[in-house]
Every structure is written in structure tokens, then in C-alpha cells.
Scaffold this motif. Structure first.
Motif, PDB file in Angstrom:
ATOM      1  N   LYS A  16       1.040  -0.742  -0.036  1.00 50.67           N
ATOM      2  CA  LYS A  16       0.182  -0.483  -0.037  1.00 50.67           C
ATOM      3  C   LYS A  16       0.826   1.197   0.038  1.00 50.67           C
ATOM      4  O   LYS A  16      -0.204   2.525  -0.824  1.00 50.67           O
ATOM      5  N   ASP A  17       1.710   1.426   0.891  1.00 49.06           N
ATOM      6  CA  ASP A  17       2.982   2.607   0.754  1.00 49.06           C
ATOM      7  C   ASP A  17       4.128   2.346  -0.070  1.00 49.06           C
ATOM      8  O   ASP A  17       5.181   1.685   0.720  1.00 49.06           O
ATOM      9  N   ARG A  18       4.654   3.348  -0.636  1.00 52.40           N
ATOM     10  CA  ARG A  18       6.025   2.650  -1.808  1.00 52.40           C
ATOM     11  C   ARG A  18       7.694   2.984  -0.377  1.00 52.40           C
ATOM     12  O   ARG A  18       8.041   2.083  -0.268  1.00 52.40           O
ATOM     13  N   ALA A  19       6.784   3.792   0.626  1.00 57.21           N
ATOM     14  CA  ALA A  19       7.851   4.216   2.158  1.00 57.21           C
ATOM     15  C   ALA A  19       8.530   2.893   2.262  1.00 57.21           C
ATOM     16  O   ALA A  19       9.591   2.816   2.938  1.00 57.21           O
ATOM     17  N   ILE A  20       7.290   1.964   2.240  1.00 56.74           N
ATOM     18  CA  ILE A  20       6.969   1.149   3.589  1.00 56.74           C
ATOM     19  C   ILE A  20       8.087  -0.235   3.273  1.00 56.74           C
ATOM     20  O   ILE A  20       9.122  -0.556   3.310  1.00 56.74           O
ATOM     21  N   LEU A  21       7.678  -0.167   1.444  1.00 54.42           N
ATOM     22  CA  LEU A  21       8.408  -0.999   0.621  1.00 54.42           C
ATOM     23  C   LEU A  21       9.527  -0.919   0.181  1.00 54.42           C
ATOM     24  O   LEU A  21      10.645  -1.742   0.470  1.00 54.42           O
ATOM     25  N   GLU A  22       9.849   0.500   0.411  1.00 52.27           N
ATOM     26  CA  GLU A  22      11.495   0.926  -0.059  1.00 52.27           C
ATOM     27  C   GLU A  22      12.149   0.081   1.328  1.00 52.27           C
ATOM     28  O   GLU A  22      13.612   0.226   1.273  1.00 52.27           O
ATOM     29  N   LEU A  23      11.457   0.753   2.483  1.00 55.87           N
ATOM     30  CA  LEU A  23      12.451   0.599   3.944  1.00 55.87           C
ATOM     31  C   LEU A  23      12.677  -0.585   4.048  1.00 55.87           C
ATOM     32  O   LEU A  23      13.872  -0.903   4.767  1.00 55.87           O
ATOM     33  N   GLY A  24      11.226  -1.001   4.006  1.00 55.60           N
ATOM     34  CA  GLY A  24      12.457  -2.859   4.331  1.00 55.60           C
ATOM     35  C   GLY A  24      13.240  -3.614   2.723  1.00 55.60           C
ATOM     36  O   GLY A  24      13.869  -4.059   3.588  1.00 55.60           O
ATOM     37  N   THR A  25      12.809  -3.256   2.009  1.00 59.12           N
ATOM     38  CA  THR A  25      13.793  -3.435   0.788  1.00 59.12           C
ATOM     39  C   THR A  25      15.627  -2.733   1.326  1.00 59.12           C
ATOM     40  O   THR A  25      16.158  -3.618   1.126  1.00 59.12           O
ATOM     41  N   THR A  26      15.605  -1.866   1.861  1.00 58.50           N
ATOM     42  CA  THR A  26      17.046  -1.247   2.334  1.00 58.50           C
ATOM     43  C   THR A  26      17.209  -1.940   3.560  1.00 58.50           C
ATOM     44  O   THR A  26      18.535  -2.486   3.228  1.00 58.50           O
ATOM     45  N   ALA A  27      17.004  -2.332   4.271  1.00 56.29           N
ATOM     46  CA  ALA A  27      16.345  -2.949   5.947  1.00 56.29           C
ATOM     47  C   ALA A  27      17.020  -4.291   5.079  1.00 56.29           C
ATOM     48  O   ALA A  27      18.167  -5.210   5.639  1.00 56.29           O
ATOM     49  N   PHE A  28      16.448  -4.976   4.825  1.00 54.62           N
ATOM     50  CA  PHE A  28      16.519  -6.392   3.948  1.00 54.62           C
ATOM     51  C   PHE A  28      17.925  -6.618   4.072  1.00 54.62           C
ATOM     52  O   PHE A  28      19.284  -7.765   3.485  1.00 54.62           O
ATOM     53  N   ILE A  29      18.809  -5.547   2.656  1.00 55.51           N
ATOM     54  CA  ILE A  29      19.850  -5.776   1.876  1.00 55.51           C
ATOM     55  C   ILE A  29      20.747  -5.775   2.521  1.00 55.51           C
ATOM     56  O   ILE A  29      22.315  -5.797   2.861  1.00 55.51           O
ATOM     57  N   SER A  30      20.898  -4.195   3.609  1.00 54.73           N
ATOM     58  CA  SER A  30      21.696  -4.041   4.455  1.00 54.73           C
ATOM     59  C   SER A  30      21.955  -5.469   5.345  1.00 54.73           C
ATOM     60  O   SER A  30      22.986  -5.913   6.330  1.00 54.73           O
ATOM     61  N   HIS A  31      20.310  -6.190   6.247  1.00 55.69           N
ATOM     62  CA  HIS A  31      20.695  -7.503   6.773  1.00 55.69           C
ATOM     63  C   HIS A  31      21.598  -8.101   5.846  1.00 55.69           C
ATOM     64  O   HIS A  31      22.137  -8.955   7.060  1.00 55.69           O
ATOM     65  N   ILE A  32      21.318  -8.692   4.738  1.00 55.31           N
ATOM     66  CA  ILE A  32      22.283  -9.793   4.393  1.00 55.31           C
ATOM     67  C   ILE A  32      23.615 -10.008   4.387  1.00 55.31           C
ATOM     68  O   ILE A  32      24.142 -10.076   3.988  1.00 55.31           O
TER      69      ILE A  32
END
Length: 197
Positions: A98-114
Motif C-alpha cells: 500500500k505504501d512505497r515508503a514502507i516497501l523501500e525501507l523494508g528492501t533497504t533494511a533487508f539488503i543491509s541485513h543480508i
């Protein structure tokens, strides 16, 4: 109630008053950093607690910390039920859709985690090839795995677990708008500019 979610960035030099609970989503790269992280709570004689989240294949980290003089208590009852996990993951994925901001934050956090997981100093405990990418991605509200060299390389060598239940969605990620009208208008202008070039 005050709660602090922290990484190594917040492990030192942070003096927030009244922090009663520190939740650590990722284990510190260096065990001694654990002391600094948990030191953000229980300050000035006040009680406090710290929680470190580990996968089942990472529990030997607890023994390593014990050998370093840190006593931890394993909380068996802290494991979420499959139903609770599925409900949380679904709620996160709906929010991302529903919100691209949440999607982008989640993607950035996932990439950092990996990337951090792959570079962990304790590779014999935190083995990248044992990391369940799908389950990890769902924790960040992702609906599909982002394209990353780390994941692609691990797939080629057959050293990467992908959760069979992590279904690649047919959702068009580029169509997900920002909930903030100003950010969405700016994004739409960028799309038009790219199309005109």
C-alpha cells in the motif's frame, strides 16, 4: 515504556533515559559489542532487560557469550507460533503493497541485513548458506526477493536456502505508490522524465 531497537551504530555513546528493553534483531559482529548494546538499558540503578533474537541454527552464539562471561537466559516461550508469524508477515506485506515508503525501507533494511550477515565475523555460527532468505525477507515485509549479487552468487553455488513458501508475487512493484501525495507526485514526475528521455 521506552524501547530501543539498535544495531552496532547505537551500541556506544547513546544515553537515552529510561530505556527498559533493548531488542537486538541481529547478533553483534563482535561479542564484546553485546555488553555495550545491553548497557543502553538498566542505567543509573534502574532495572532493564535485553532481548537477542536468534535463529535455531544460531543458538551456539549463546554458549560463546557464556564463555566470554555473559550469562543469557534462553526464552523458549519467546518463539512465535506459526500462525502469529504468518499474520505478522501478511500484515507487513499488505503495508508494503500500500505504501512505497514502507516497501523501500523494508528492501533497504533487508539488503543491509543480508550484507551484514554475509560479513559476520563469526561465520562458523552465522553461516550465510544456512540463512533462510524467504523467511528473512518476509520479516521485512517484502513480497519478493530483491536482485542482489550476494543472493545470485549463492544460488549459483547452491549454497543458499530459499523458503519454499516465499512465493514470488505477481504484484507490479513499480506500480506501488507512496502514501504521501507529495512524494508520489515527485515519483510520477521522475517516471515521466525518464519516459521522455
Amino acid at each position: 515504556k521506552a524501547c530501543l531497537f539498535c544495531t552496532d551504530v547505537a551500541a556506544r555513546g547513546l544515553d537515552a533515559q529510561g530505556v527498559e528493553l533493548v531488542i537486538q534483531f541481529d547478533a553483534p559482529k563482535r561479542p564484546e559489542t553485546m555488553v555495550h548494546r545491553v548497557g543502553r538499558t538498566a542505567r543509573a540503578g534502574k532495572p532493564g532487560r535485553a532481548l537477542l533474537l536468534l535463529e535455531e541454527n544460531e543458538v551456539t552464539y549463546i554458549e560463546l557469550l557464556r564463555l566470554r562471561g555473559l550469562l543469557l537466559t534462553e526464552k523458549e516461550d519467546a518463539k512465535p507460533t506459526p500462525e502469529a508469524s504468518a499474520a505478522l508477515h501478511q500484515a507487513l506485506q499488505i503495508a508494503s503493497a500500500k505504501d512505497r515508503a514502507i516497501l523501500e525501507l523494508g528492501t533497504t533494511a533487508f539488503i543491509s541485513h543480508i550484507k551484514a550477515y554475509q560479513e559476520h565475523q563469526l561465520k562458523y555460527i552465522f553461516r550465510f548458506e544456512a540463512l533462510d532468505s524467504g523467511a528473512t525477507a518476509r520479516c521485512y515485509g517484502l513480497v519478493r526477493l530483491p536482485k542482489m549479487p550476494e543472493i545470485s552468487a549463492a544460488r549459483r553455488t547452491g549454497r543458499f536456502i530459499e523458503d519454499r513458501d516465499f512465493v514470488k508475487s505477481n504484484l507490479n512493484l513499480s506500480a506501488i505508490p507512496f502514501a504521501d501525495p507529495k512524494r508520489e507526485a515527485a515519483r510520477q514526475r521522475r517516471i515521466v522524465l525518464r519516459q521522455d528521455q
